[in-house]
Design a protein around this motif. Structure first.
Motif, PDB file in Angstrom:
ATOM      1  N   THR A 277      -4.213   2.931 -85.536  1.00 56.28           N
ATOM      2  CA  THR A 277      -3.447   2.621 -86.738  1.00 56.28           C
ATOM      3  C   THR A 277      -4.432   2.431 -87.883  1.00 56.28           C
ATOM      4  O   THR A 277      -5.411   1.693 -87.765  1.00 56.28           O
ATOM      5  CB  THR A 277      -2.600   1.354 -86.524  1.00 56.28           C
TER       6      THR A 277
ATOM      7  N   SER B 129      -4.980   2.079 -92.297  1.00 56.47           N
ATOM      8  CA  SER B 129      -4.409   1.738 -93.605  1.00 56.47           C
ATOM      9  C   SER B 129      -5.553   1.616 -94.601  1.00 56.47           C
ATOM     10  O   SER B 129      -6.730   1.707 -94.230  1.00 56.47           O
ATOM     11  CB  SER B 129      -3.606   0.439 -93.529  1.00 56.47           C
TER      12      SER B 129
ATOM     13  N   ILE C  82       0.875   3.282 -93.964  1.00 62.22           N
ATOM     14  CA  ILE C  82       0.211   2.946 -92.702  1.00 62.22           C
ATOM     15  C   ILE C  82       0.313   4.150 -91.772  1.00 62.22           C
ATOM     16  O   ILE C  82       1.402   4.688 -91.559  1.00 62.22           O
ATOM     17  CB  ILE C  82       0.835   1.695 -92.060  1.00 62.22           C
TER      18      ILE C  82
ATOM     19  N   GLY D 112       0.390   5.156 -88.353  1.00 61.05           N
ATOM     20  CA  GLY D 112       0.609   4.717 -86.980  1.00 61.05           C
ATOM     21  C   GLY D 112       1.045   5.891 -86.130  1.00 61.05           C
ATOM     22  O   GLY D 112       0.906   7.056 -86.532  1.00 61.05           O
TER      23      GLY D 112
END
Length: 126
Positions: free
Chosen positions: A49, A51, A106, A108
């Motif tokens: 993940t 960001s 984000i 993911g």
């Protein structure tokens, strides 16, 4: 009139010089977009993940896949520098919107899954 032409000419020269300086300063970053017909983003298979603020090889993979998924006419290709900054975040927002995903910036599992499809597709998501 003549004075305006000189000023415009100098302004144009200044833009060229600024552009050349900008390119020289970021020599470590790759800006080339891989060929859409034969995509090759081989930085890593890891899909953590990510960001804004993330960095490393997975971000390079992300940037490469975004460059292959988004049309160069709809976004400025990203420098593949491994730094998830504002330009990468904007490209993630655009990709998520075009792919019908939740637009949260984000990266993911859902965003990676869609990117994995689109970057290998002969078409752009948008």
């Amino acid at each position: 009139m003549r004075k305006n032409r000189i000023v415009l000419s100098l302004a144009g020269a200044g833009l060229v010089v600024a552009s050349a300086i900008g390119t020289a300063g970021s020599a470590a970053a790759t800006t080339a977009t891989p060929d859409q017909a034969s995509p090759s983003c081989n930085y890593t298979n890891s899909e953590p993940t990510l960001s804004r603020g993330s960095s490393g090889t997975a971000v390079k993979q992300l940037q490469c896949e975004l460059n292959l998924s988004l049309s160069p006419s709809s976004h400025t290709p990203l420098n593949i520098d491994g730094s998830f900054g504002p330009a990468t975040q904007t490209a993630v927002y655009q990709f998520q919107s075009c792919a019908g995903l939740s637009v949260d910036g984000i990266v993911g599992p859902n965003t990676w899954g869609s990117l994995d499809y689109w970057y290998q597709s002969p078409n752009y998501v948008c």
